[in-house]
Design a protein around this motif. Structure first.
Motif, mmCIF file in Angstrom:
data_model
loop_
_atom_site.group_PDB
_atom_site.id
_atom_site.type_symbol
_atom_site.label_atom_id
_atom_site.label_comp_id
_atom_site.label_asym_id
_atom_site.label_seq_id
_atom_site.Cartn_x
_atom_site.Cartn_y
_atom_site.Cartn_z
ATOM 1 N N ALA A 100 18.942 1.458 -1.908
ATOM 2 C CA ALA A 100 19.544 2.640 -1.290
ATOM 3 C C ALA A 100 18.618 3.843 -1.430
ATOM 4 N N GLY A 101 17.982 3.977 -2.607
ATOM 5 C CA GLY A 101 17.041 5.071 -2.799
ATOM 6 C C GLY A 101 15.832 4.953 -1.887
ATOM 7 N N LEU A 102 15.325 3.742 -1.709
ATOM 8 C CA LEU A 102 14.170 3.535 -0.823
ATOM 9 C C LEU A 102 14.520 3.876 0.623
ATOM 10 N N ARG A 103 15.733 3.530 1.045
ATOM 11 C CA ARG A 103 16.143 3.805 2.421
ATOM 12 C C ARG A 103 16.281 5.309 2.678
ATOM 13 N N ASN A 104 16.431 6.103 1.620
ATOM 14 C CA ASN A 104 16.589 7.551 1.782
ATOM 15 C C ASN A 104 15.266 8.307 1.771
ATOM 16 N N ILE A 105 14.160 7.607 1.530
ATOM 17 C CA ILE A 105 12.850 8.265 1.570
ATOM 18 C C ILE A 105 12.428 8.400 3.029
ATOM 19 N N PRO A 106 12.171 9.613 3.520
ATOM 20 C CA PRO A 106 11.796 9.790 4.940
ATOM 21 C C PRO A 106 10.530 9.018 5.296
ATOM 22 N N LYS A 107 10.576 8.310 6.419
ATOM 23 C CA LYS A 107 9.419 7.535 6.854
ATOM 24 C C LYS A 107 8.261 8.442 7.268
ATOM 25 N N THR A 108 8.581 9.686 7.571
ATOM 26 C CA THR A 108 7.521 10.600 7.979
ATOM 27 C C THR A 108 6.505 10.825 6.862
ATOM 28 N N PHE A 109 6.954 10.715 5.602
ATOM 29 C CA PHE A 109 6.024 10.880 4.488
ATOM 30 C C PHE A 109 4.946 9.801 4.532
ATOM 31 N N TYR A 110 5.365 8.568 4.794
ATOM 32 C CA TYR A 110 4.413 7.463 4.844
ATOM 33 C C TYR A 110 3.509 7.573 6.077
ATOM 34 N N GLU A 111 4.093 8.008 7.185
ATOM 35 C CA GLU A 111 3.300 8.140 8.401
ATOM 36 C C GLU A 111 2.233 9.215 8.238
ATOM 37 N N ALA A 112 2.616 10.336 7.623
ATOM 38 C CA ALA A 112 1.649 11.414 7.419
ATOM 39 C C ALA A 112 0.547 10.993 6.441
ATOM 40 N N SER A 113 0.922 10.268 5.389
ATOM 41 C CA SER A 113 -0.085 9.823 4.421
ATOM 42 C C SER A 113 -1.021 8.789 5.031
ATOM 43 N N SER A 114 -0.503 7.965 5.946
ATOM 44 C CA SER A 114 -1.353 6.978 6.616
ATOM 45 C C SER A 114 -2.394 7.684 7.487
ATOM 46 N N VAL A 115 -1.993 8.748 8.146
ATOM 47 C CA VAL A 115 -2.936 9.526 8.951
ATOM 48 C C VAL A 115 -4.033 10.111 8.073
ATOM 49 N N ASP A 116 -3.666 10.493 6.857
ATOM 50 C CA ASP A 116 -4.649 11.054 5.917
ATOM 51 C C ASP A 116 -5.489 9.983 5.234
ATOM 52 N N GLY A 117 -5.226 8.701 5.518
ATOM 53 C CA GLY A 117 -6.044 7.622 4.984
ATOM 54 C C GLY A 117 -5.532 6.991 3.702
ATOM 55 N N ALA A 118 -4.278 7.251 3.326
ATOM 56 C CA ALA A 118 -3.729 6.665 2.102
ATOM 57 C C ALA A 118 -3.386 5.196 2.336
ATOM 58 N N ASN A 119 -3.716 4.357 1.332
ATOM 59 C CA ASN A 119 -3.369 2.941 1.434
ATOM 60 C C ASN A 119 -2.004 2.684 0.806
ATOM 61 N N ALA A 120 -1.564 1.417 0.801
ATOM 62 C CA ALA A 120 -0.225 1.076 0.318
ATOM 63 C C ALA A 120 -0.047 1.409 -1.158
ATOM 64 N N ILE A 121 -1.077 1.160 -1.959
ATOM 65 C CA ILE A 121 -0.975 1.439 -3.400
ATOM 66 C C ILE A 121 -0.847 2.934 -3.639
ATOM 67 N N GLN A 122 -1.647 3.721 -2.938
ATOM 68 C CA GLN A 122 -1.566 5.177 -3.081
ATOM 69 C C GLN A 122 -0.210 5.704 -2.628
ATOM 70 N N GLN A 123 0.315 5.143 -1.544
ATOM 71 C CA GLN A 123 1.639 5.558 -1.076
ATOM 72 C C GLN A 123 2.721 5.221 -2.114
ATOM 73 N N PHE A 124 2.561 4.060 -2.778
ATOM 74 C CA PHE A 124 3.562 3.656 -3.764
ATOM 75 C C PHE A 124 3.609 4.629 -4.936
ATOM 76 N N PHE A 125 2.447 5.007 -5.449
ATOM 77 C CA PHE A 125 2.410 5.863 -6.637
ATOM 78 C C PHE A 125 2.539 7.355 -6.317
ATOM 79 N N LYS A 126 2.202 7.749 -5.101
ATOM 80 C CA LYS A 126 2.246 9.170 -4.754
ATOM 81 C C LYS A 126 3.500 9.569 -3.977
ATOM 82 N N ILE A 127 4.141 8.584 -3.341
ATOM 83 C CA ILE A 127 5.330 8.898 -2.543
ATOM 84 C C ILE A 127 6.555 8.161 -3.062
#
Length: 284
Positions: free
Chosen positions: A167-194
């Motif tokens: 439930a907590g994961l579903r409440n994290i806005p997907k825009t955060f991941y999309e913006a980080s992907s544009v900035d070049g963040a990989n899956a591991i960085q997204q996990f620990f930073k977002i």
């Protein structure tokens, strides 16, 4: 009229909750064998627990080991499964239901008996080791491994924590991941930073609830190992139960209950206090 409608709840709370709590606090200062009248002895029960009862410290050590290892294992498994389910689109409800089932039946007598048979000398684990040509082991008869069979059972019951994480994961806005992907963040960085920072309020809740549950565990030790061998699985609540209903020392048992209550309150307060440094909220 309002009080009349809520009177069943008020009466039930007073008779079934408030009165037993207050009466147990009184009994903790008495010597009471469930037959005669309670006899006031002051702080003797508490003094006996801390200074003259080695089994009290044995039970405390086993409980700390059980909760200290079982809670992280359960939370890690729950988070990993929640992360996997968060990616599943088709038949997600079926997977959630199947993975939640161990939490529904995990604390039951039937599952405890099954676990005892599974890790018994002639159980499925040793049978599998025999088929593979590996040496078998007395998992429940060896003090070094008996407690770990209970820890594994506790970790297996990750369903409730998993659903809360999901439930907590579903409440994290997907825009955060999309913006980080544009900035070049990989899956591991997204996990620990977002993911982890946004999930810290849920991690806090799960940690508190599972810590309380770990300290209050009773059924696995009572059914699977009966506290043995050599008190290696003597969980605190099992020791409290034995004093109350096997040794008929209810005064001492209620003192043990209040010691555990204070201990859980201290740990809960410490976890809440530490949350100031690692829990992040959207409005902070």
């Amino acid at each position: 009229m309002g009080y009349l409608f809520i009177s069943p709840f008020i009466i039930g709370t007073i008779l079934l909750t408030l009165f037993p709590i207050l009466y147990s606090f009184y009994l903790s200062f008495t010597e009471f064998n469930l037959v005669g009248s309670p006899s006031w002895i002051g702080l003797s029960n508490y003094a006996h627990a801390f200074t003259m009862d080695p089994k009290f410290w044995d039970a405390m050590e086993v409980t700390f080991l059980y909760a200290g290892t079982g809670v992280p294992i359960r939370l890690v498994f729950a988070l990993l499964i929640a992360l996997a389910l968060n990616k599943v689109i088709e038949a997600a409800g079926i997977y959630r239901t199947l993975l939640y089932l161990p939490s529904i039946v995990g604390g039951s007598i039937g599952v405890a008996i099954m676990w005892r048979q599974l890790f018994g000398n002639d159980g499925a684990i040793n049978s599998l080791l025999t088929m593979l040509g590996l040496p078998t082991h007395s998992w429940l008869g060896d003090p070094a491994t008996a407690i770990w069979t209970l820890v594994v059972l506790y970790g297996w019951q990750f369903g409730s924590s998993m659903l809360i994480f999901l439930a907590g994961l579903r409440n994290i806005p997907k825009t955060f991941y999309e913006a980080s992907s544009v900035d070049g963040a990989n899956a591991i960085q997204q996990f620990f930073k977002i993911t982890i920072p946004m999930l810290t309020p849920v991690i806090l809740f799960n940690t508190i609830m599972q810590t309380i549950h770990g300290f209050m565990a009773f059924t696995p030790s009572f059914i699977i190992t009966q506290g043995g061998p050599i008190n290696s699985t003597l969980l605190y609540i099992l020791y409290m139960y034995r004093n109350a209903f096997e040794f008929f020392n209810m005064g001492y048992a209620t003192a043990l209950a209040w010691i555990m209550l204070v201990l859980i309150a201290i740990f809960t307060a410490l976890i809440f206090k530490s949350s100031e440094y690692w829990v992040h909220y959207e409005d902070s």
